[in-house]
Structures are given as structure tokens and as C-alpha cells.
Design an enzyme around this catalytic site. Structure first.
Site, PDB file in Angstrom:
ATOM      1  N   ARG A 176       0.840  -1.217   0.000  1.00  0.00           N
ATOM      2  CA  ARG A 176       0.000   0.000   0.000  1.00  0.00           C
ATOM      3  C   ARG A 176       0.872   1.263   0.000  1.00  0.00           C
ATOM      4  O   ARG A 176       0.587   2.240   0.703  1.00  0.00           O
ATOM      5  CB  ARG A 176      -0.930   0.036   1.213  1.00  0.00           C
ATOM      6  CG  ARG A 176      -1.971  -1.041   1.255  1.00  0.00           C
ATOM      7  CD  ARG A 176      -2.977  -0.909   0.110  1.00  0.00           C
ATOM      8  NE  ARG A 176      -4.066  -1.824   0.315  1.00  0.00           N
ATOM      9  CZ  ARG A 176      -4.021  -3.126   0.023  1.00  0.00           C
ATOM     10  NH1 ARG A 176      -2.939  -3.643  -0.541  1.00  0.00           N
ATOM     11  NH2 ARG A 176      -5.049  -3.905   0.266  1.00  0.00           N
ATOM     12  N   SER A 251     -10.135  -0.244   3.514  1.00  0.00           N
ATOM     13  CA  SER A 251      -9.401  -0.438   4.770  1.00  0.00           C
ATOM     14  C   SER A 251      -8.894   0.909   5.267  1.00  0.00           C
ATOM     15  O   SER A 251      -8.235   1.632   4.527  1.00  0.00           O
ATOM     16  CB  SER A 251      -8.198  -1.347   4.555  1.00  0.00           C
ATOM     17  OG  SER A 251      -8.600  -2.617   4.141  1.00  0.00           O
ATOM     18  N   GLU A 347      -4.320   4.276   6.421  1.00  0.00           N
ATOM     19  CA  GLU A 347      -4.082   4.073   4.979  1.00  0.00           C
ATOM     20  C   GLU A 347      -4.458   5.306   4.147  1.00  0.00           C
ATOM     21  O   GLU A 347      -3.641   5.780   3.354  1.00  0.00           O
ATOM     22  CB  GLU A 347      -4.849   2.830   4.516  1.00  0.00           C
ATOM     23  CG  GLU A 347      -4.314   2.254   3.220  1.00  0.00           C
ATOM     24  CD  GLU A 347      -5.123   1.083   2.698  1.00  0.00           C
ATOM     25  OE1 GLU A 347      -5.006  -0.011   3.257  1.00  0.00           O
ATOM     26  OE2 GLU A 347      -5.875   1.272   1.732  1.00  0.00           O
TER      27      GLU A 347
HETATM   28  N1  EPU Z   1     -10.860 -10.234  10.706  1.00  0.00           N
HETATM   29  C1  EPU Z   1     -11.578 -10.287  11.867  1.00  0.00           C
HETATM   30  N2  EPU Z   1     -12.484  -9.312  12.113  1.00  0.00           N
HETATM   31  C2  EPU Z   1     -12.701  -8.294  11.234  1.00  0.00           C
HETATM   32  C3  EPU Z   1     -11.974  -8.249  10.059  1.00  0.00           C
HETATM   33  C4  EPU Z   1     -11.041  -9.227   9.801  1.00  0.00           C
HETATM   34  O1  EPU Z   1     -11.398 -11.184  12.688  1.00  0.00           O
HETATM   35  O2  EPU Z   1     -13.555  -7.455  11.540  1.00  0.00           O
HETATM   36  C5  EPU Z   1      -9.904 -11.313  10.402  1.00  0.00           C
HETATM   37  C6  EPU Z   1     -10.445 -12.217   9.290  1.00  0.00           C
HETATM   38  O3  EPU Z   1     -11.246 -13.243   9.788  1.00  0.00           O
HETATM   39  C7  EPU Z   1      -9.184 -12.740   8.664  1.00  0.00           C
HETATM   40  C8  EPU Z   1      -8.211 -11.597   8.843  1.00  0.00           C
HETATM   41  O4  EPU Z   1      -8.714 -10.764   9.879  1.00  0.00           O
HETATM   42  O5  EPU Z   1      -8.702 -13.854   9.376  1.00  0.00           O
HETATM   43  C9  EPU Z   1      -7.976 -10.798   7.571  1.00  0.00           C
HETATM   44  O6  EPU Z   1      -9.223 -10.284   7.104  1.00  0.00           O
HETATM   45  P1  EPU Z   1      -9.539 -10.143   5.524  1.00  0.00           P
HETATM   46  O7  EPU Z   1      -9.185 -11.388   4.820  1.00  0.00           O
HETATM   47  O8  EPU Z   1     -10.932  -9.624   5.411  1.00  0.00           O
HETATM   48  O9  EPU Z   1      -8.496  -9.087   5.003  1.00  0.00           O
HETATM   49  P2  EPU Z   1      -7.858  -7.798   5.655  1.00  0.00           P
HETATM   50  O10 EPU Z   1      -6.460  -8.095   6.068  1.00  0.00           O
HETATM   51  O11 EPU Z   1      -8.764  -7.255   6.693  1.00  0.00           O
HETATM   52  C10 EPU Z   1      -6.822  -6.973   3.397  1.00  0.00           C
HETATM   53  C11 EPU Z   1      -6.723  -5.681   2.657  1.00  0.00           C
HETATM   54  C12 EPU Z   1      -8.010  -5.421   1.878  1.00  0.00           C
HETATM   55  C13 EPU Z   1      -8.220  -6.558   0.915  1.00  0.00           C
HETATM   56  C14 EPU Z   1      -8.292  -7.875   1.699  1.00  0.00           C
HETATM   57  C15 EPU Z   1      -8.332  -9.068   0.776  1.00  0.00           C
HETATM   58  C16 EPU Z   1      -5.246  -4.218   3.871  1.00  0.00           C
HETATM   59  C17 EPU Z   1      -5.125  -3.033   4.772  1.00  0.00           C
HETATM   60  N3  EPU Z   1      -6.487  -4.592   3.572  1.00  0.00           N
HETATM   61  O12 EPU Z   1      -7.839  -6.817   4.378  1.00  0.00           O
HETATM   62  O13 EPU Z   1      -7.813  -4.231   1.116  1.00  0.00           O
HETATM   63  O14 EPU Z   1      -9.418  -6.401   0.170  1.00  0.00           O
HETATM   64  O15 EPU Z   1      -7.090  -8.033   2.505  1.00  0.00           O
HETATM   65  O16 EPU Z   1      -7.099  -9.199   0.142  1.00  0.00           O
HETATM   66  O17 EPU Z   1      -4.229  -4.765   3.457  1.00  0.00           O
HETATM   67  C18 EPU Z   1      -8.087  -1.862   1.135  1.00  0.00           C
HETATM   68  O18 EPU Z   1      -6.860  -1.766   1.144  1.00  0.00           O
HETATM   69  O19 EPU Z   1      -8.829  -0.848   1.106  1.00  0.00           O
HETATM   70  C19 EPU Z   1      -8.711  -3.190   1.193  1.00  0.00           C
HETATM   71  C20 EPU Z   1     -10.031  -3.359   1.327  1.00  0.00           C
END
Ligand code: EPU
Length: 351
Positions: A176, A251, A347
Site C-alpha cells: 500500500r 481499509s 491508509e
Molecule cells: N478479521 C476479523 N475481524 C474483522 C476483520 C477481519 O477477525 O472485523 C480477520 C479475518 O477473519 C481474517 C483476517 O482478519 O482472518 C484478515 O481479514 P480479511 O481477509 O478480510 O483481510 P484484511 O487483512 O482485513 C486486506 C486488505 C483489503 C483486501 C483484503 C483481501 C489491507 C489493509 N487490507 O484486508 O484491502 O481487500 O485483505 O485481500 O491490506 C483496502 O486496502 O482498502 C482493502 C479493502
């Protein structure tokens, strides 16, 4: 296409002073710009920068406004990027090279590449914003970052009006992050991006949510890019709010990366922590999980809230200001730091 230097009539479209930016930021904040003009081509940008109204003013480049928190009126000139056009510029045995104008809608561009039989961007479906904003924060999702498909970025230095082409290495992409978010911040207006889409297609469907969605569709693996595209769209619709329905900037925090030593002591206290070991041995933590564990999911502060299905997304329930969102973010950061000893980094850019 109208992104080339030789093209078209200079046509910046100037709007009346006090231009409302509500529809130009995905949080939907109701702030105004002293001046705004729409840039449709490079010649138009040059003309706008020479215009007497532009002299001595601060400039803000806005694409889809999907990565910005506008906390107040902008006392300067907003350049609304509307450079259009998409075309295959070159093709060899290994790849297609596709250039798109910075003002093109990102998701529509991804869909267009697939319809034209050029897969490779399907994991990045439905990300809000424009093509020109994509390199700035190196958009990424479901196992792919745009850096992996970026051949070059064309940009104009605002102060000098000089045009530059940055290859992928010049862009210094990180998680990012890029040159345009660091040293190049506020200095360049990106006019187009060229993507390299390899002809040897393999599905990139290992990301847990994506694999689960494909399995639910009865697919043990994706047969074509369209399968991945459809699954990504379904996962995003289920978890992430549509900015047109509920203002947000995706995010709100980056997933923090900590060193192995800090992780080893943290995991003793928090054995269920969600983590991903990086190539360099450091460990990336899921910020959404950290925030969720602190009990923030669904909580509100005036019109600002933590999204009820994804704690990493802050939303404008209606009537929130940028300052409300920042105040909520600050309270979250404090709680996460107190419990886990981990700093969350914002972010989107705030102004
Ligand atoms: N989780 C929770 N509670 C929550 C949210 C997440 O327990 O409220 C846990 C999920 O269960 C999972 C882990 O955290 O085990 C990761 O969650 P998720 O797969 O939804 O992805 P993320 O790390 O929260 C990142 C990116 C997103 C992208 C997704 C999918 C960043 C900051 N965010 O989110 O990007 O869509 O992975 O690849 O890296 C963005 O940058 O705007 C964005 C949406």
C-alpha cells in the site's frame, strides 16, 4: 487516446468557486474547494496550470477520492482527473501491454480487459477509485498487488509541467505504498498507467476467502479469469460496504508488520492472533482482527462507525465529518496499542 501529448484541444473545465466535493470523495464528506477544474488531457492540465486563477494556489489532485479523508474545505485548486481511454499499446509472445487513462474507473477497466480476453487483473475487481489512483497506494486484494502487473506510469510534474514515464522499479512499490505516496506526494499528476498482462494465465485463488467462495460455487479450482472475477466480486459485496450506499475508503488502516521477536512474545499472550509470516521473517498482523478483538466492530461515534462486517473499514453513516472519522480512528488506535502494543498506521491521506 487522449492521454498522449499530441492529442486534442486544451480543455480544462473550470467550475464556479466553492465547488462541492461531496461526490468526489467516497466518504461523501460535504466539503468545498475554492476552485476546481476537470482535466481531460495533458494539454488541458498545462492550460489549467498556466491559468491566472491557478497562480499561488495549493493544488489537490483527485481521482475517485477513494483514499482521502477531507476534514475541511480545501482552500486551493482541485484538479479533477478525467483523462479517458484504454488501448493495447503492444503485444509480444508473452504478454499484452494495455494503457489506460488515469480517469478511467478501475473496476470498469478490469472488466474491459477480461472482456477483451486479457486476464491478469481479476483479483483486483470492484476496488473503488480510478486507474490513476491505483499506483499511488499500490492497490491490492486477494493475493495480488497492482505492482505485479504494472509496466509503467506516465505522470506530469505539477510545478514544471514536465512529463515523465516511471517504470515499475521507479515507482518503488511497497505494501500500500509507492514513490507517489512518499517523495512524489503532491508533486505529480498521473495521466496514464500501462499494465503488462501475461498470456500464460494461472489462477491466483489461494487467498482463504476466495478459495472458500470458489468451493461454495462447486469449483475446486478456477477454470478461467471470469471465475476468479465473479468470486472476488461476491466476497467483496459480502464483506465490504459499497461507497455509493455507505461512505467509506476501504481499509482505514494498513495491516501492521512487526518483528519476529515482538511477535513471539505477543503470540504467547494472544494465541489466536491472525498473522502472516513475511519473506524477511517479519510478521504481518490482521489489523481487522486486532480492532475486532478490542470490541470496536459496529461501534459508532456521532455519524462515524466501524463497519459491522469488517472492523478495518470506517464508515460515514450520514452526516459524519472527516474529523469524526479521525477521532474514531484515534480511539481505535489507542485501544489496539494498549492491548497489543502495536501501532496502527492510517491508509488514506487526511487533509
Ligand atoms: N478479521 C476479523 N475481524 C474483522 C476483520 C477481519 O477477525 O472485523 C480477520 C479475518 O477473519 C481474517 C483476517 O482478519 O482472518 C484478515 O481479514 P480479511 O481477509 O478480510 O483481510 P484484511 O487483512 O482485513 C486486506 C486488505 C483489503 C483486501 C483484503 C483481501 C489491507 C489493509 N487490507 O484486508 O484491502 O481487500 O485483505 O485481500 O491490506 C483496502 O486496502 O482498502 C482493502 C479493502
Amino acid at each position: 487516446m487522449p492521454v498522449s501529448a499530441t492529442s486534442a484541444v486544451p480543455s480544462p473545465v473550470w467550475f464556479a468557486a466553492g465547488y462541492p466535493l461531496r461526490e468526489h470523495n467516497t466518504f461523501g464528506f460535504d466539503v468545498r474547494a475554492r476552485f476546481a477544474c476537470r482535466i481531460e488531457n495533458e494539454a488541458g492540465l498545462a492550460a489549467a496550470l498556466r491559468d491566472p486563477r491557478a497562480q499561488g494556489l495549493r493544488m489537490l489532485v483527485l481521482g475517485g477520492g477513494s483514499n482521502v479523508v477531507l476534514t475541511r474545505d480545501f482552500d486551493g485548486l482541485v484538479l479533477l482527473v478525467a483523462l479517458a481511454g484504454k488501448r493495447v499499446t503492444r503485444e509480444d509472445g508473452d504478454a499484452w501491454y494495455v494503457e489506460a487513462g488515469a480517469g478511467e474507473n478501475w473496476h470498469d477497466f478490469v472488466a474491459w480487459t477480461l472482456e477483451a480476453g486479457m486476464p491478469g487483473l481479476e483479483n483486483l475487481a470492484l476496488i473503488p477509485g480510478t486507474v490513476g489512483a491505483a499506483p499511488i497506494q499500490n492497490i491490492g486484494a486477494y493475493g495480488l498487488e497492482m505492482a505485479e502487473r504494472c509496466a509503467s506510469v506516465r505522470a506530469i510534474e505539477i510545478e514544471s509541467g514536465t512529463s515523465y514515464v516511471f517504470d515499475a522499479a521507479d515507482c518503488r512499490f511497497g505494501y500500500r505504498d509507492s514513490f507517489f505516496k512518499q517523495e512524489g506526494h503532491d508533486r505529480f499528476l498521473i495521466t496514464s498507467v500501462t499494465f503488462r498482462l501475461p498470456k500464460a494465465w494461472r489462477p491466483n485463488a489461494g487467498y482463504a476467502d476466495l478459495a472458500r467462495e470458489l468451493a461454495q460455487r462447486g469449483l475446486s479450482e478456477a477454470r478461467c479469469a471470469r471465475d476468479v472475477f465473479d468470486a472476488v466480486v461476491a466476497v467483496r459485496r459480502a464483506k465490504l460496504p459499497d461507497p455509493l450506499a455507505l461512505g467509506n475508503a476501504g481499509s482505514f488502516f494498513k495491516n501492521p508488520v512487526i518483528d519476529a521477536q515482538q511477535f513471539d512474545s505477543l503470540v504467547l499472550r494472544e494465541p489466536r492472533i491472525v498473522s502472516y509470516t513475511q519473506a524477511d521473517g517479519r510478521v504481518k498482523l490482521a489489523a481487522g482482527w486486532l480492532i475486532d478483538q478490542c470490541g470496536w466492530k459496529g461501534r459508532t461515534l456521532r455519524g462515524a462507525a466501524v463497519h459491522e462486517r469488517q472492523a478495518l473499514v470506517l464508515v460515514n453513516l450520514g452526516g459524519a465529518t472527516g474529523s469524526d472519522i479521525l477521532e474514531l480512528a484515534q480511539a481505535i488506535r489507542r485501544d489496539v496499542f494498549e492491548r497489543f502494543g502495536v501501532e496502527l498506521e492510517q491508509e488514506p491521506v487526511s487533509l
